[in-house]
Design a protein around this motif. Structure first.
Motif, PDB file in Angstrom:
ATOM      1  N   LEU A 358       0.830  -1.210   0.000  1.00 58.19           N
ATOM      2  CA  LEU A 358       0.000   0.000   0.000  1.00 58.19           C
ATOM      3  C   LEU A 358       0.860   1.254   0.000  1.00 58.19           C
ATOM      4  CD1 LEU A 358      -2.838  -0.955   2.519  1.00 58.19           C
ATOM      5  CD2 LEU A 358      -3.030  -0.744   0.043  1.00 58.19           C
ATOM      6  N   LEU A 359       1.928   1.255   0.812  1.00 56.06           N
ATOM      7  CA  LEU A 359       2.802   2.424   0.874  1.00 56.06           C
ATOM      8  C   LEU A 359       3.523   2.635  -0.448  1.00 56.06           C
ATOM      9  CD1 LEU A 359       4.020   4.679   2.587  1.00 56.06           C
ATOM     10  CD2 LEU A 359       5.791   3.073   3.325  1.00 56.06           C
ATOM     11  N   TYR A 360       4.058   1.556  -1.035  1.00 56.46           N
ATOM     12  CA  TYR A 360       4.786   1.682  -2.297  1.00 56.46           C
ATOM     13  C   TYR A 360       3.865   2.173  -3.412  1.00 56.46           C
ATOM     14  CZ  TYR A 360       8.187   0.663  -5.956  1.00 56.46           C
ATOM     15  OH  TYR A 360       9.066   0.781  -6.999  1.00 56.46           O
ATOM     16  N   GLN A 361       2.615   1.730  -3.371  1.00 54.19           N
ATOM     17  CA  GLN A 361       1.672   2.124  -4.417  1.00 54.19           C
ATOM     18  C   GLN A 361       1.406   3.621  -4.413  1.00 54.19           C
ATOM     19  OE1 GLN A 361      -1.710  -0.452  -6.205  1.00 54.19           O
ATOM     20  NE2 GLN A 361      -2.589   0.551  -4.406  1.00 54.19           N
ATOM     21  N   THR A 362       1.545   4.253  -3.243  1.00 56.85           N
ATOM     22  CA  THR A 362       1.309   5.698  -3.173  1.00 56.85           C
ATOM     23  C   THR A 362       2.394   6.490  -3.899  1.00 56.85           C
ATOM     24  OG1 THR A 362       2.530   5.975  -1.082  1.00 56.85           O
ATOM     25  CG2 THR A 362       0.198   5.418  -0.937  1.00 56.85           C
ATOM     26  N   PHE A 363       3.524   5.840  -4.198  1.00 59.50           N
ATOM     27  CA  PHE A 363       4.626   6.517  -4.894  1.00 59.50           C
ATOM     28  C   PHE A 363       4.704   6.142  -6.378  1.00 59.50           C
ATOM     29  CE2 PHE A 363       6.183   6.034  -0.439  1.00 59.50           C
ATOM     30  CZ  PHE A 363       6.145   7.378  -0.092  1.00 59.50           C
ATOM     31  N   MET A 364       3.683   5.441  -6.899  1.00 59.14           N
ATOM     32  CA  MET A 364       3.675   5.026  -8.297  1.00 59.14           C
ATOM     33  C   MET A 364       2.866   6.019  -9.114  1.00 59.14           C
ATOM     34  SD  MET A 364       3.034   0.969  -7.532  1.00 59.14           S
ATOM     35  CE  MET A 364       2.316   0.708  -9.142  1.00 59.14           C
ATOM     36  N   LEU A 365       3.517   6.699 -10.047  1.00 54.59           N
ATOM     37  CA  LEU A 365       2.813   7.685 -10.872  1.00 54.59           C
ATOM     38  C   LEU A 365       1.749   7.018 -11.725  1.00 54.59           C
ATOM     39  CD1 LEU A 365       2.556  10.603 -11.818  1.00 54.59           C
ATOM     40  CD2 LEU A 365       4.278  10.108 -13.577  1.00 54.59           C
ATOM     41  N   VAL A 596      -2.618   6.545   5.947  1.00 54.25           N
ATOM     42  CA  VAL A 596      -2.865   7.563   6.977  1.00 54.25           C
ATOM     43  C   VAL A 596      -3.783   7.008   8.062  1.00 54.25           C
ATOM     44  CG1 VAL A 596      -3.952   9.796   7.436  1.00 54.25           C
ATOM     45  CG2 VAL A 596      -2.472   9.516   5.438  1.00 54.25           C
ATOM     46  N   MET A 597      -4.819   6.306   7.628  1.00 52.09           N
ATOM     47  CA  MET A 597      -5.769   5.757   8.583  1.00 52.09           C
ATOM     48  C   MET A 597      -5.131   4.696   9.471  1.00 52.09           C
ATOM     49  SD  MET A 597      -9.531   4.322   7.743  1.00 52.09           S
ATOM     50  CE  MET A 597      -8.810   2.926   6.907  1.00 52.09           C
ATOM     51  N   PHE A 598      -4.286   3.857   8.897  1.00 51.63           N
ATOM     52  CA  PHE A 598      -3.603   2.836   9.705  1.00 51.63           C
ATOM     53  C   PHE A 598      -2.699   3.487  10.744  1.00 51.63           C
ATOM     54  CE2 PHE A 598       0.306   0.428  10.455  1.00 51.63           C
ATOM     55  CZ  PHE A 598      -0.223  -0.688  11.097  1.00 51.63           C
ATOM     56  N   VAL A 599      -1.979   4.532  10.365  1.00 48.96           N
ATOM     57  CA  VAL A 599      -1.102   5.238  11.311  1.00 48.96           C
ATOM     58  C   VAL A 599      -1.924   5.800  12.469  1.00 48.96           C
ATOM     59  CG1 VAL A 599       0.411   7.236  11.606  1.00 48.96           C
ATOM     60  CG2 VAL A 599       0.662   5.772   9.592  1.00 48.96           C
ATOM     61  N   MET A 600      -3.101   6.356  12.153  1.00 49.38           N
ATOM     62  CA  MET A 600      -3.968   6.912  13.192  1.00 49.38           C
ATOM     63  C   MET A 600      -4.481   5.807  14.118  1.00 49.38           C
ATOM     64  SD  MET A 600      -6.039   9.685  10.837  1.00 49.38           S
ATOM     65  CE  MET A 600      -7.077  10.310  12.136  1.00 49.38           C
TER      66      MET A 600
END
Length: 622
Positions: A358-365, A596-600
């Motif tokens: 999920l985190l890596y996908q946020t950096f994929m254009l 973000v939700m998981f961090v919260m």
């Protein structure tokens, strides 16, 4: 002439002393603070639980104006069986109800089997063996449950999605491996994701049961020559069976009613469950949708009833004595490195991999391109660009995102505070009235929302509060049921009532620890009920109150199923934001919101565990 006289004597007025005793008894009952609280609680619970359920039943037998063309010669508001006939006996019944029901039963049964097997095995390893790194594993095995199940679905698609159905390929496709459709979507994918999520129920319940059982019972079996397998089957398993059956209730009911995972992994291939069928039907025809909700509630109730019968029919044995128990750990021997390696591998798949994906996908254009040349920070910090995601800015640059964060925090804060306060009051009733019918009735009423799957519970409140209901009394118009659809109040209300079973459980545990003699001492000193509650009961229950507050907050933080039917664009929360982004094909911003939700959620869990010593088993929701 004597018969009339005898009849008059039979109806002679009650003696003055008897009337006085009755009057005093009624006055004492009505002025007793406990009775007043119970009466108010019963009225509120009936209004918030029984009335919505009754209203839903009535709606399924009332013809809506939009369906007049379907029933010849009828008028809006007439009694009808059309919705039930359409659900159970029409040409569309198979695809509308029977096939989704069968799919849900298969998923619930398989998920229950695999998750309970996995959770019980891990619990046994943690409690009964000399497994190393227990402190680390005790936290790590809970983390998968902090990540909402539908977030795991997003991670699953990021790996297994193929270009034939899902559009952009997943990680396997990027490596040149085309995942088969049955693995990317459908029942296999749903069962695996739900099993990885719900095994925590069995782990928590079975581990608690194992800790309460004296290991000397198992040692006695060894003394008489029984092997480890026989001891496990004949001694350990029967003793923890109630905990296993309780986890069956939780897992089966949750799996039957879950919406997020079947929506992500089933709808694209036309694989409907009863929850997704309910969601799609209620958009077009509320009467039939509510009928599906009632069937879902009935199935959950039958599950609870059968389970209680199974537990109630078992013979009881005392396994915890006054001498104290000791626990002798089973040595894993040569198998220890293998078992530790398997546990680390499982946690890597269940915890690390979904988060990393999920985190890596946020950096994929561009979706589907996992190469480093495709790296970007746009979905976090980028400005609006019409060429990317329809001009959507990065989540940290989006005013909409911060509005949804605000909505989420307001919802979880208001709900947790009010639900916990009511839970403490209901806990007071339960603890002080355990031997009274009133206390038992309150306890049974507050348990009802637990029986109802979340999406069906949301449908109940949609049915009740979609339109207002008023009556005229002495020339005054009194609103019995306000129209709350599309308001923040409705989201708070449905969340409070749905989580009352958890809140009351925490409140009851809290109040049971406060001796009644402390209140009696205050009463002797002349303090009235409110003073005793404010000066004695509440200060002593403060830590328990905060613990219950934090646990309910964590549960609501990741809630989707309960509010997805009630959601409007201006009242949306982070889970709904991630859901709509993902279903619209915007997987990168959806993943950013999920992270973000998981961090919260993890932060709130850390606060609950660090400062309030909260019991995670009693508060986390689906």
């Amino acid at each position: 002439m004597q018969e009339p006289s005898r009849a008059v004597n039979d109806r002679a007025p009650m003696p003055y002393s008897a009337r006085r005793k009755l009057k005093n008894r009624l006055r004492n009952a009505l002025t007793n603070p406990y009775n007043v609280i119970v009466l108010i609680a019963l009225i509120l619970l009936a209004y918030l639980i029984l009335v919505p359920l009754f209203d839903m039943v009535v709606t399924t037998f009332t013809l809506a104006k939009s369906d007049l063309r379907r029933v010849k010669g009828a008028s809006a508001g007439d009694f009808t069986t059309y919705y039930w006939k359409r659900l159970l006996f029409s040409d569309v019944s198979k695809n509308l109800f029977y096939v989704p029901l069968l799919n849900s039963l298969v998923i619930a049964a398989c998920t229950s089997f695999f998750s309970i097997l996995l959770g019980s095995l891990i619990a046994w390893l943690m409690v009964r063996t000399d497994l190393p790194f227990k402190r680390f594993f005790s936290l790590a095995v809970i983390i998968p449950y902090m990540l909402p199940s539908w977030c795991k679905s997003m991670a699953w698609l990021s790996v297994f999605r193929n270009a034939r159905i899902g559009g952009a390929q997943g990680f396997l496709g990027y490596l040149g491996i085309t995942a088969p459709d049955w693995l990317a979507y459908g029942p296999v994918a749903i069962i695996i994701v739900l099993s990885i999520h719900y095994y925590a129920y069995a782990y928590l319940l079975v581990s608690a049961a194992l800790r309460s059982v004296n290991s000397e019972l198992e040692e006695m079996g060894e003394i008489v020559g029984a092997g480890k397998g026989l001891i496990l089957r004949k001694i350990t398993f029967p003793l923890v069976l109630p905990a296993i059956l309780s986890s069956v209730i939780l897992t089966f009911s949750k799996s039957m009613g879950t919406f997020g995972v079947p929506s992500f992994l089933g709808l694209k291939v036309g694989y409907y469950t009863i929850s997704t069928s309910l969601y799609s039907t209620i958009q077009s025809q509320k009467g039939t949708g509510f009928a599906i909700s009632l069937m879902l509630i009935a199935i959950a109730s039958i599950n609870i009833f059968v389970n209680q019968k199974l537990i109630g029919s078992r013979k009881s044995y005392a396994t915890i004595g006054g001498k104290g128990g000791r626990s002798t750990l089973l040595r894993l021997g040569k198998a220890k490195p293998v078992i530790v390696a398997l546990l680390f591998a499982f946690l890597a798949v269940a915890v690390v991999l979904p988060l990393v994906i999920l985190l890596y996908q946020t950096f994929m254009l561009r979706a589907g391109d996992f190469g480093l040349s495709n790296f970007t920070l746009h979905y976090w910090l980028g400005e609006s660009d019409p060429a990317i995601c329809d001009g959507m800015p990065g989540v940290l640059k989006s005013s909409q995102f911060f509005m949804f964060v605000k909505n989420t925090l307001l919802l979880v804060g208001a709900t947790s505070l009010i639900a916990t306060a009511f839970g403490q009051i209901i806990g007071y009733i339960n603890s002080r009235g355990r031997s009274l019918r009133s206390g038992k009735l309150v306890e049974q009423l507050v348990f009802i929302p637990y029986l109802i799957p979340s999406i069906a519970f949301g449908a109940m409140y949609l049915s009740m509060f979609a339109t207002s209901t008023s009556i005229s009394l002495f020339g005054l118009k009194i609103t019995l049921i306000p129209s709350l659809y599309g308001t923040f109040t409705l989201l708070v209300l449905v969340s409070i009532v749905k989580h009352l079973p958890f809140a009351s459980r925490a409140g009851t545990s809290n109040m049971m620890q406060i001796g009644i003699e402390l209140e009696e001492a205050g009463q002797i000193a002349g303090a009235n009920f409110l003073t005793r509650f404010a000066r004695i009961v509440f200060p002593l229950s403060k830590n328990g109150f905060m613990s219950g507050f934090m646990l309910i907050l964590i549960s609501i933080m990741k809630e989707l199923d309960l509010i997805v039917i009630l959601m409007t664009p201006t009242q949306a929360t982070l889970p709904y934001m991630a859901y709509t982004y993902s279903t619209s094909g915007f997987s990168q911003p959806a993943s950013a919101v999920a992270i973000v939700m998981f961090v919260m959620v993890f932060f709130f869990y850390w606060v609950a565990n660090r400062f309030f010593n909260a019991d995670i088993a009693s508060g986390l929701g689906g």
